[in-house]
Every structure is written in structure tokens, then in C-alpha cells.
Design a protein around this motif. Structure first.
Motif, short mmCIF file in Angstrom:
data_model
loop_
_atom_site.label_atom_id
_atom_site.label_comp_id
_atom_site.label_asym_id
_atom_site.label_seq_id
_atom_site.Cartn_x
_atom_site.Cartn_y
_atom_site.Cartn_z
N MET A 116 0.87 -1.18 0.00
CA MET A 116 0.00 0.00 0.00
C MET A 116 0.91 1.23 0.00
N GLU A 117 0.94 1.89 -1.16
CA GLU A 117 1.92 2.95 -1.37
C GLU A 117 1.81 4.08 -0.34
N SER A 118 0.58 4.47 0.00
CA SER A 118 0.39 5.57 0.95
C SER A 118 0.96 5.22 2.33
N LEU A 119 0.88 3.94 2.69
CA LEU A 119 1.45 3.52 3.98
C LEU A 119 2.98 3.56 3.93
N LYS A 120 3.54 3.09 2.82
CA LYS A 120 5.01 3.13 2.70
C LYS A 120 5.51 4.58 2.79
N ASN A 121 4.80 5.47 2.12
CA ASN A 121 5.18 6.90 2.18
C ASN A 121 5.08 7.44 3.60
N LYS A 122 4.03 7.02 4.29
CA LYS A 122 3.83 7.49 5.66
C LYS A 122 4.94 6.97 6.58
N ILE A 123 5.31 5.71 6.39
CA ILE A 123 6.40 5.14 7.19
C ILE A 123 7.70 5.88 6.90
N ARG A 124 7.97 6.12 5.61
CA ARG A 124 9.19 6.85 5.24
C ARG A 124 9.23 8.24 5.88
N LYS A 125 8.08 8.90 5.86
CA LYS A 125 7.99 10.30 6.30
C LYS A 125 7.91 10.43 7.82
N GLU A 126 7.12 9.56 8.46
CA GLU A 126 6.82 9.75 9.88
C GLU A 126 7.45 8.70 10.80
N GLY A 127 7.91 7.58 10.23
CA GLY A 127 8.50 6.54 11.06
C GLY A 127 9.89 6.92 11.52
N LYS A 128 10.28 6.35 12.67
CA LYS A 128 11.64 6.58 13.17
C LYS A 128 12.36 5.24 13.26
N VAL A 129 13.43 5.13 12.49
CA VAL A 129 14.23 3.90 12.53
C VAL A 129 15.18 4.00 13.71
N LEU A 130 14.92 3.23 14.76
CA LEU A 130 15.76 3.32 15.97
C LEU A 130 16.95 2.38 15.91
N GLU A 180 -1.54 -11.10 4.38
CA GLU A 180 -1.51 -9.90 3.55
C GLU A 180 -0.96 -8.75 4.40
N SER A 181 0.23 -8.28 4.06
CA SER A 181 0.84 -7.18 4.80
C SER A 181 0.80 -5.92 3.95
N LEU A 182 0.32 -4.82 4.53
CA LEU A 182 0.17 -3.59 3.74
C LEU A 182 1.53 -2.98 3.41
N ALA A 183 2.53 -3.25 4.24
CA ALA A 183 3.91 -2.84 3.94
C ALA A 183 4.85 -3.90 4.49
N ILE A 184 5.80 -4.31 3.67
CA ILE A 184 6.81 -5.28 4.12
C ILE A 184 8.17 -4.59 4.06
N ILE A 185 8.82 -4.56 5.21
CA ILE A 185 10.15 -3.94 5.27
C ILE A 185 11.21 -5.01 5.07
N GLU A 186 12.02 -4.85 4.03
CA GLU A 186 13.09 -5.82 3.79
C GLU A 186 14.30 -5.52 4.65
N SER A 187 14.62 -4.24 4.77
CA SER A 187 15.73 -3.84 5.64
C SER A 187 15.59 -2.36 5.96
N MET A 188 16.25 -1.96 7.03
CA MET A 188 16.21 -0.53 7.38
C MET A 188 17.45 -0.19 8.19
#
Lengths: 189, 189
Positions: free
Chosen positions: B1-15, B173-181
Motif C-alpha cells: 500500500m503505497e500511501s502507507l510506505k510513504n507514511k512510514i518513510r515520512k513519519e517513522g523513526k528507525v531506531l 496480507e501485509s500492507l507494507a513489508i520492510i526488507e531492511s532498514m
């Protein structure tokens, strides 16, 4: 809200003169579409108040709060409950005593999610003694934000929280107020 | 889900390379309208499966689950977490180990809210090692109901849960799958 009163009459379980179980649509199973109806009603009650944020407490406040957030088009922040007192510069916290569950816990909100420009609507599932609501209000005021009012799904009118909070000047809108209940039925205010 | 990926990129914090914080729209503050978008997507993915119930776990699964429940027009049951093992004839329970939080807890669902005719969609906020999902699936199967599939907001594709569950035959079904960060960004699958 007549539809809520009917739902409580039909699906609620009166376990004693003070304990009402609404696990079937609010506290364990959630009636998704009915949450929307309640959210719409909260939004109607506060529609002219320029609400910028809804604050609630995990767990059972989340569904009605998000429903109201959908109609008011504002984010929801849920306070986290913790039994350990983890003092932290990044969070506001208050100790809350639950008379219903006879225990003390801390409620926490990260400082980044409240700011002085916020006009906050506080939503919760039940209002009895009002301690959780008082704790939330204190946190919101500490942040510099304004508490515009509260939206409660079910108020136990025979317990003092609602009356005390209204006397203190807070606007409290409860979708159903129970005046008394026993095995013969529920009397709403 | 592209809008979710964008939201994670924009608002998520990779700790760290394994910890992603999305407190700003999912785990502490909730973006109410975005929950609806995700709920609509879960409903689209499972629309022909005659889902009768959604099951999730408190706390952060509730908002996306209720949003999906609105579109699928079905109730949501949230499993309760408990650190004490209260065996009870009225509830199904499983012990779940959280690798992320390094602790063991029990998940509980009252028996009255699952029945053999139910076709269940399981929704949760994160999928990493998959232990919570396995516990939920076992509870649902114990009740005689059918697990139709899972809907996950964010899957950590670099951890084994999703792969193992799909290999076992579960539809995930995962709306966003993170391969690495890492500090340089997030790579989605």
C-alpha cells in the motif's frame, strides 16, 4: 443516545448494582459500525469547538475515540497504562486509582503528541469515579493544551465522577447515563 | 500500500536495524482517517471470503481492525493480554513470547465471542516473529472457527514470522513489508 440505551438494555449484563458488562459491543467484542454511530454523535456535540485532537486511554476508549476522530478529522492520542512508574523527561504521567478495579496505575502520554495550541476532546468508555479523566485532564493542562470537554460512552450516574467534573466546570457529554440498575433492569437518566 | 510506505518513510523513526517506531500514526497517536484507508484495503483483499469476524490483540491492533470491521460490516474481537495466567473455563488462552519486548504474556478471548461458524480475519499492527499470530490462530482453531487469513499493517520481512506462516499455508496480507532498514532509510519488499 437512544440507540445506545437500547443496545445496553439488550446486550449489557448487569452483574451487580454497580457493575455493568458490555463486553459484547465495547470492551471485548466491538460493534464496528456502532462505533461510527457514536463517533458521529461525539462529533456533532463538539462540532463547533475547533477540536484539534482527541485523547483517550487504552484499551476500550480507542474504538469510540477513533470513530470520533474520523468525523472530526483529527488524530487520536491514547494514554498508555503502566503499573511501573517510569519517570521520563519525554512523557507526561499521572498516577490514577481505579476504584472499580481496586488498583493504582500510571497513565503516560509522550510530550511530542500534545502542544499548547491543541484543543482537546477527551473520550472514554466509562465514567464512574472520574479519576482517569482527572488524570488525563491534568496531563493535557500540563502540556499547555486546552481541555474543551469530555465525551463518555456510559456514565454511571450513581457514582460521583460526572457530577464532580461538571461542578468543576468541565463539559461532560455522556451518550448514556445510568441512574440505577439491578437484576430487574436499568434506569437511564 | 503505497500511501502507507510513504507514511512510514515520512513519519517513522528507525531506531535500529530491527526497531521501527510509528508512534505518530499507529502505536500512540492514531491517524484516524488513515485507519479507514487501511481498513478499506484489508476489506478489499478479503472481500470475497465471507468474513464473519475480525480478531486482533490489544492495543495497537484495535484501530486498524475496527476500520476493517466497518468496511466488512463485521464485529471485532480483541484478545486481552495478561501477565498472570488465569485459567478459566470461559476463556481460550495461549502463552505468547514476545521477542521484541523479551517477555511472556497470555492472550485471552472469551469463548462466547468465537463459534464454529465464524470465518475469521486476524489483524495486527506488526508481524515480526509471528508468535502472537500463532497464538491467536490456535485459539481460533480451538473454538472450531476458521482462520481465513491475516491482515498486517507492517511486516518485518527480515524476521521469520511472515515466511513461516505463509509456508504453513496461512494467507498473510501485509500492507507494507520492510526488507531492511537503517539510518539511511527503509527498503520495502
Amino acid at each position: 443516545m437512544e440507540s445506545l440505551k437500547n443496545k445496553i438494555r439488550k446486550e449489557g449484563k448487569v452483574l451487580s448494582e454497580t457493575v455493568l458488562k458490555v463486553d459484547c459491543f465495547l470492551n471485548h467484542q466491538i460493534d464496528s459500525k456502532f462505533m461510527l454511530d457514536m463517533g458521529k454523535e461525539f462529533a456533532r456535540l463538539y462540532k463547533d469547538k475547533e477540536i484539534t485532537k482527541i485523547v483517550t486511554i487504552e484499551t476500550s476508549g480507542i474504538a469510540p475515540a477513533v470513530a470520533a476522530g474520523i468525523y472530526l478529522d483529527v488524530p487520536v492520542v491514547f494514554a498508555k497504562k503502566s503499573t511501573s512508574s517510569t519517570l521520563n523527561n519525554d512523557t507526561y504521567s499521572r498516577e490514577v486509582k481505579s476504584f472499580t478495579k481496586n488498583k493504582v496505575y500510571n497513565i503516560l502520554i509522550a510530550k511530542e503528541f500534545l502542544n499548547p495550541n491543541d484543543k482537546v476532546l477527551v473520550i472514554d468508555d466509562f465514567l464512574a469515579y472520574g479519576n482517569a479523566l482527572v488524570g488525563l485532564n491534568e496531563i493535557i493542562e500540563e502540556s499547555g493544551a486546552t481541555v474543551v470537554g469530555a465525551g463518555i460512552v456510559i456514565e454511571k450516574g450513581f457514582q460521583p465522577g460526572g457530577k464532580e467534573l461538571r461542578q468543576s466546570g468541565l463539559r461532560v457529554e455522556s451518550l448514556a447515563i445510568i441512574e440505577s440498575m439491578n437484576e430487574n433492569g436499568i434506569i437511564f437518566g
